[in-house]
Structure formats: structure tokens, C-alpha cells
Design a protein around this motif. Structure first.
Motif, PDB file in Angstrom:
ATOM      1  N   ARG A   1     -31.713  15.931 -20.443  1.00  0.00           N
ATOM      2  CA  ARG A   1     -31.026  15.554 -19.196  1.00  0.00           C
ATOM      3  C   ARG A   1     -29.512  15.766 -19.318  1.00  0.00           C
ATOM      4  N   ILE A   2     -28.944  15.397 -20.471  1.00  0.00           N
ATOM      5  CA  ILE A   2     -27.502  15.555 -20.672  1.00  0.00           C
ATOM      6  C   ILE A   2     -27.135  17.027 -20.793  1.00  0.00           C
ATOM      7  N   TYR A  18     -27.669  11.169 -29.222  1.00  0.00           N
ATOM      8  CA  TYR A  18     -28.944  10.746 -28.625  1.00  0.00           C
ATOM      9  C   TYR A  18     -30.113  11.317 -29.424  1.00  0.00           C
ATOM     10  N   GLY A  52     -21.192  12.920 -12.219  1.00  0.00           N
ATOM     11  CA  GLY A  52     -22.085  12.590 -13.322  1.00  0.00           C
ATOM     12  C   GLY A  52     -21.715  13.313 -14.603  1.00  0.00           C
ATOM     13  N   VAL A  59     -18.445   9.444 -21.889  1.00  0.00           N
ATOM     14  CA  VAL A  59     -19.291   8.640 -22.774  1.00  0.00           C
ATOM     15  C   VAL A  59     -19.333   9.265 -24.168  1.00  0.00           C
ATOM     16  N   LEU A  71     -26.724  18.508 -17.493  1.00  0.00           N
ATOM     17  CA  LEU A  71     -25.471  18.091 -16.860  1.00  0.00           C
ATOM     18  C   LEU A  71     -24.273  18.879 -17.390  1.00  0.00           C
ATOM     19  N   MET A  85     -20.558  11.524 -18.125  1.00  0.00           N
ATOM     20  CA  MET A  85     -21.300  11.758 -19.361  1.00  0.00           C
ATOM     21  C   MET A  85     -20.383  12.268 -20.465  1.00  0.00           C
ATOM     22  N   ASN A 132     -33.576  12.330 -23.123  1.00  0.00           N
ATOM     23  CA  ASN A 132     -32.168  12.105 -22.800  1.00  0.00           C
ATOM     24  C   ASN A 132     -31.323  13.325 -23.129  1.00  0.00           C
ATOM     25  N   ILE A 181     -24.188  16.076 -28.525  1.00  0.00           N
ATOM     26  CA  ILE A 181     -25.331  15.447 -27.847  1.00  0.00           C
ATOM     27  C   ILE A 181     -26.421  15.112 -28.850  1.00  0.00           C
ATOM     28  N   LEU A 222     -17.407   4.581 -16.291  1.00  0.00           N
ATOM     29  CA  LEU A 222     -18.463   5.090 -15.414  1.00  0.00           C
ATOM     30  C   LEU A 222     -18.041   5.065 -13.952  1.00  0.00           C
ATOM     31  N   SER A 280     -17.740   2.120 -21.327  1.00  0.00           N
ATOM     32  CA  SER A 280     -17.380   3.501 -21.028  1.00  0.00           C
ATOM     33  C   SER A 280     -16.941   3.584 -19.572  1.00  0.00           C
TER      34      SER A 280
END
Length: 654
Positions: free
Chosen positions: A469-470, A461, A505, A512, A473, A509, A466, A457, A549, A547
Motif C-alpha cells: 500500500r505504501i 513495515y 496521503g 511518517v 503511494l 506517509m 502495508n 519502507i 498527519l 507524526s
């Protein structure tokens, strides 16, 4: 006839050494009265030779060696079967050379030369006579055995399948029940000999286990797995030979076989480099400690150099205590394995950088690079091959800064998920408890997985919001969920909707992150393949901007459905045009006959068409009757001519 299966291992394409090994097997076979000797498939060219077979000099050297062997066998009654991939009309053909009586015979190419037409056809298995036994050479017994000519006694099967956990037929004798070969031999009433390869050839691993089945499907003889062997067996359709005891047939165990396959591939990789040692960075976590155990099993304690890199950039007492505990753990592991441990120290990544204040991500990347250089320095000092402890989970989440700093040429666990390492460690500890119990635990797997996720991560990012938030998740996911999602996505090609390991979600992720790692993965070490599908086989474009999604509830569109729909639409268009042309023809006829529009419309109706068809049939019959004045034509006379019954022949025929 006495048959020998030479389950030998050698460096891929090392022609002088390979043929020296073949010559050794020939000498043993001649002393044992053997009439036919088979060699494994991958020795000469491997399974993916690429441009190698397009090299004229390589093929020249191979054919020269085959010719020399043929001359040596000229005064003997021994026949050698040697497979190799050769170029044919721009394609690659897996050839089986018959070497005997001073001749080198490309059997499958001779069959191909009788083929007329473009491309390579489905070749029929060549059949040769050896000491009164008709031997058919096959690469696919399930397809070929039913079509073999009558009188064939033995099918000699050259296996070309490298080991993976998904391929039962790659296990040799250990997969005899799942392969269905025993039933096939019994149904066809043929003896079946399977020539298996053994050893590591680039990323492919062959596990051995050659065997011979009689015409009743019984196992008569078998070679061990993961070892070289010369299996000699008498082939006789008249004699009754007792079956091999079931106690002597190895049993497939997933984790034991993965362990042995990786050990074998590491040994061959080291031999290919001409080295006798390996070096690895032991960090005190499960992957690096387990790799140290695997290397020790493969090369012995003297063949393994452990590297401990101690960092003194800790700032708090808690960090210092944690570092001291890690160092003590590494020293304990090295002591337990009796390997050499080289200790290095780095005073902090900032010392190698400029005076500019660097963000934490850049500092960690720099630290990883320095650790990699330390490993390379130790490897060069001891003339050792560096190894990486990266797992398949690392490869999936490869966008982090620490992963791309890897400098080792080989990552033995690169096709094994992190969660599976725990089971490998438990299996190995049952033999001898070489790993600390705190490393062989789910808690350790959780700790390593969180580190992998955070690294990926952070490397993907830059925005703090961000990343938070990831993290919310993905961090709550269990390691089994993360590896399960990646496995379904990579090995089974499942879409986001097909994966049920976590909420929508989190899955999206994670996919991705896997997509973002496509480019960095290309820079990582070579990986021995043991899974159903490796990242090398699943490679996507590096610059891909798409990706998975999900479909957001939309029905899955498939290309065959689109094609069928378009075919129906085009058919309707042609049908409409045909109807338009028919109306134009009726309008033209109506104009000639002076019909009104309503009469033309009536003429175009379906009922009118049926009436006209009926009237035309009646008119046709009436004309036939008029042509048979005073007589009758009988078209059903034998010979196809017409018999005239009375009347004038002229009028009846015209």
C-alpha cells in the motif's frame, strides 16, 4: 595605520600549532610595518565548544599561550586581536583579547564587568586606539555601528557565521552585495574590515573571503575564498585609495561553493585524524561515484582508496549480467580518476549466518554489514579514513537496514539532497568529464531514489500488505517531489497542509517515514552542514509517537490565541466578581438606610450612578465654597502654596 587580517586555518583548539601560525603571521606583519593583526574567530574554541570551556586546564593553556605571545610583542608596536569563547558566570562569552605591550586584555569582559544586573547584557563594542586610529571591535556591525562613539575610524568585524546556502553574509567578499555592509559603511562614514574564518570545524565550514571597505563603502582589499591568506591594507581617512577591480571579487555560485566547502571540510577532517588517505565503497551509482570525484579533488589520486565489493550470490543470468555491468562501471570510474581500487568478493550473506532460513530483509542487512566490514578492513590496511556516500535523502529515510550498517565516521553528502547531486555532478563534469554520462542523469536519480524508498519502507513495515500500500503511494513520486517534501518539512518547518508537492496521503506517509528514521539517524556518520537546516538542528525525540498527519480541515490553533482568549476570560471573571461586590455594598448601604429592594435596584442602575456622581461633584464644590467664607483660595500661585484673599486664614484653610 596598517592592518593585517590573517585568514589562517588550523585544527580546532590545537593551541601550540595555532600560536606557531600566529607567530609566523606576526613576523610577516612586523616586516610589512603592520600595527594591528586580527585572527579568525573559530580557531581557539570553535562556535559550539560545549564543556570544553568549562575545563580549567584548557583555559589555563590558552591564557598561557596568550601571555607568551604578549611577552614576545612587548618590544614591538604590533597589537593582536584574538577571539575565543570563555566561561563567564555559567554562560559562554565570545571574548576578543587584545595582546600588546606585554599585556593580555580581555576587552569584552572588561566592558561586562561594568555591568550591574543578572545575565549577560548587550555589550557595547570596545574601542581601542591603535597608531592614532580608533578601532571598534564588533560581532554585529548592523546593530553596533550606529551606536559607536564619535570619532571612531574603523570597525573591525569578527564574523561568526558558518557557511550554508541560506546565509549570504557567510560568503565573505562574495556576498558583499547581499550583506548590506557596503551601504552601512558608507552611511556611517566608517572604514569596515571583516575578519572571516576559513576551514572545517567539526560540522561547521568557514569559506574565507575577508575584506576591507573604506568610509565610502568601496572594496579596497579582499582575500580569496577557501584559501589561507594574509590581507594587508592601509587604513587612512584622509587618503583616497582606489577600489578593488570588480574582476577580482569572486562571484557566488551555489553548487561550486557547496563543492568547495565539502572539499575543504574533508581535508580538515582528515588532517584532524592524522591520516593522509580516505577509503570509500564505490558501488557504481551516482552518490558513490561523485564522492570518489570529490575525494580525488580534495586529496589527489594517491590519497583515495576505492573499494569494489563484488557479490557472487546472483542466481539468474540477468542478475549476473547486471552485476558484471556494475563491476565494469566501478573499474571504469577508478581508472578515469587514477585512484587505487581494492577488490573484494563476498560469497553471499548466508555463509556468515546460521542454517536457519532468513527473510530477505535480514539477508540484505547482513550483506550491508559485511560490506561495511570490508570497507573498514581496507581502511585499516591502508591507514585511511572511511567515507560514506549517504545523502540527506538517505538520512531522511534512515529506517532501512542498509543505512544503519554504515561504519564510516564522515558522510560528506549527508546534508545534500540526492536530486542536488545531479547538479553538482554536471557542474564538476563541465570542468572535466570524469563521470559517465549515464550516471549524470535524471534516470539514475530515479533509480537511486526508488532504491532508497524501498529500503526505508522495508525497514519500517514488516507486513507485506502495508508495504504494498505504501509503495503504491510513494513510488509514483518523482525524486524532486520527494526531496521537495522533505526539504519543506525539515529545513522550513512546514506542516503537512503547507506542503504541495504531492497528494495529501503521500506527503503524510513520507513524513511518517522521516519520523521513524529519527533513532537510526543518531547512529549515522557526522555530516558537514551546508543546508539551511540540518537533521542535527532539527532533531526530534527518538521515542516520539506522534507524526504529522494533518489537521483534517480544522483551523490551526496557536498558543498566543489561546493565551489571549484565556486572558479575556479571566478579565470577565474579575469584572463579574467586582459587579457582585458592588451589589453587596449597595445592599448593605440600603439596609442601613432602610431602603426597599426596588429602591436599591434603582440606586444600582447606571443612570443613578451618573446622577450620584454629578451630585457628589456639586457637593464637593459647595463644601469648597463654604470653606472660603469671606475669601478665595487660589491654588495656582507659583511655588505651589495657596494665596488667601481676605477673610480669616483659619477658616479658609480648614
Amino acid at each position: 595605520m596598517r592592518l593585517a587580517l590573517a585568514q589562517i586555518n588550523a585544527r580546532l583548539g590545537d593551541i601550540p600549532f595555532i600560536f606557531s601560525r600566529i607567530q609566523q603571521q606576526v613576523e610577516i606583519a612586523l616586516r610589512k610595518g603592520v600595527k594591528a593583526l586580527a585572527i579568525p574567530t573559530p580557531l581557539m574554541t570553535g562556535l559550539a565548544p560545549g564543556g570544553l570551556i568549562q575545563s580549567p586546564n584548557y583555559m589555563h593553556d590558552l591564557l598561557t599561550a596568550l601571555t607568551v605571545l604578549a611577552e614576545d610583542l612587548e618590544e614591538t608596536e604590533l597589537a593582536c586581536f584574538i577571539p575565543a569563547i570563555i566561561p563567564v558566570s555559567g554562560n559562554a562569552l565570545l571574548e576578543i583579547f587584545l595582546v600588546r605591550d606585554g599585556h593580555v586584555v580581555p576587552l569584552r569582559l572588561l566592558v561586562l564587568m561594568g555591568h550591574r544586573g543578572p545575565g549577560l547584557p548587550q555589550l557595547t563594542p570596545p574601542v581601542v586606539d591603535i597608531d592614532g586610529v580608533r578601532v571598534a571591535l564588533t560581532l554585529d556591525p548592523h546593530q553596533d555601528l550606529a551606536s559607536l562613539p564619535s570619532g571612531t575610524d574603523l570597525a573591525l568585524y569578527f564574523d561568526t557565521t558558518p557557511f550554508t546556502v541560506a546565509e549570504s553574509k557567510a560568503r565573505g567578499i562574495a556576498g558583499i552585495k547581499e550583506s548590506g555592509l557596503a551601504t552601512l559603511a558608507q552611511d556611517q562614514g566608517l572604514w569596515l574590515a571583516c575578519m572571516m574564518g576559513v576551514g572545517g570545524f567539526d560540522e561547521h565550514i568557514f569559506c574565507g573571503g575577508s575584506f576591507v571597505l573604506d568610509d565610502g563603502g568601496k572594496v579596497i582589499a579582499a582575500s580569496p575564498c577557501f584559501e589561507e591568506d594574509l590581507l594587508i591594507c592601509d587604513i587612512s581617512r584622509d587618503a583616497t585609495i582606489p577600489a578593488l577591480s570588480s574582476d577580482l571579487i569572486p562571484v557566488y555560485d551555489r553548487h561550486e561553493w557547496i563543492w568547495n566547502a565539502l572539499r575543504l571540510q574533508m581535508q580538515d577532517a582528515l588532517n584532524a585524524e592524522g591520516m593522509s588517505r580516505v577509503a570509500l565503497h564505490i558501488t557504481g551509482d551516482l552518490p558513490s561515484a561523485l564522492l570518489a570525484v570529490l575525494a580525488t579533488d580534495a586529496f589527489g589520486p594517491r590519497g583515495v582508496i576505492g573499494v569494489l565489493i563484488e557479490s557472487d550470490d546472483t542466481l539468474t543470468p540477468w542478475e549476473r549480467a547486471r552485476e558484471d555491468a556494475r563491476v565494469a562501471q566501478v573499474r571504469s570510474i577508478a581508472s578515469m580518476l587514477h585512484i587505487t581500487l581494492v577488490e573484494r568478493s563476498i560469497s553471499g550473506p548466508g555463509s556468515a549466518d546460521s542454517d536457519e532460513v532468513r527473510p530477505p530483509t535480514a539477508l540484505r542487512r547482513l550483506k550491508s554489514g559485511i560490506e561495511g566490514l570490508c570497507l573498514m578492513d581496507v581502511a585499516c590496511s591502508y591507514r585511511a579514513l572511511p567515507l560514506s556516500s549517504l545523502t540527506k535523502t538517505d538520512y531522511a529515510l534512515a529506517s532501512g537496514p542498509m543505512v544503519t550498517a554504515e561504519v564510516a565516521p564522515l558522510a560528506p553528502f549527508g546534508d545534500v539532497f540526492l536530486t542536488e547531486l545531479e547538479f553538482l555532478a554536471r557542474m564538476r563534469n563541465r570542468a572535466s568529464a570524469v563521470l559517465p554520462s549515464e550516471l549524470v542523469s535524471l534516470e539514475e536519480v530515479r533509480r537511486v531514489m526508488k532504491r532508497m524508498l524501498a529500503r526505508s519502507i522495508e525497514g519500517t513495515y514488516e507486513d507485506e500488505e502495508n508495504r504494498d500500500r505504501i509503495n503504491r503511494l510513494l513510488m509514483p513520486l518523482e525524486p524532486s517531489q520527494i526531496d521537495g517534501i522533505i526539504r519543506e518539512h525539515v529545513e522550513h518547518n512546514c506542516t503537512l497542509e503547507d506542503i504541495t508537492y504531492a497528494e495529501y496521503g503521500a506527503i503524510a506517509m513520507l513524513l511518517v517515514l522521516v519520523r521513524y528514521g529519527e533513532g537510526p539517524r543518531r547512529q549515522l556518520p557526522m555530516v558537514p552542514v551546508v543546508s539551511a537546516r540540518s537533521f542535527a538542528e532539527r532533531a526530534w525525540p527518538v521515542q516520539l509517537g506522534w507524526s504529522d498527519l494533518g489537521r483534517m480541515g480544522a483551523e490551526l490553533m496557536k498558543i498566543d490565541e489561546v493565551a489571549n482568549r484565556e486572558a479575556a476570560r479571566v478579565g470577565e471573571i474579575f469584572e463579574g466578581r467586582a459587579e457582585e461586590m458592588r451589589r453587596e455594598v449597595f445592599s448593605l448601604i440600603g439596609g442601613f438606610l432602610g431602603l426597599r429592594p426596588d429602591q436599591i435596584a434603582e440606586l444600582e442602575s447606571d443612570m443613578a450612578q451618573e446622577l450620584m456622581k454629578h451630585d457628589l461633584e456639586g457637593l464637593e464644590n459647595h463644601l469648597k465654597n463654604l470653606g472660603n467664607i469671606g475669601g478665595q483660595i487660589r491654588p495656582d500661585v507659583p511655588g505651589g502654596s495657596s494665596e488667601i484673599m481676605g477673610g480669616s486664614a483659619f477658616f479658609s484653610l480648614n
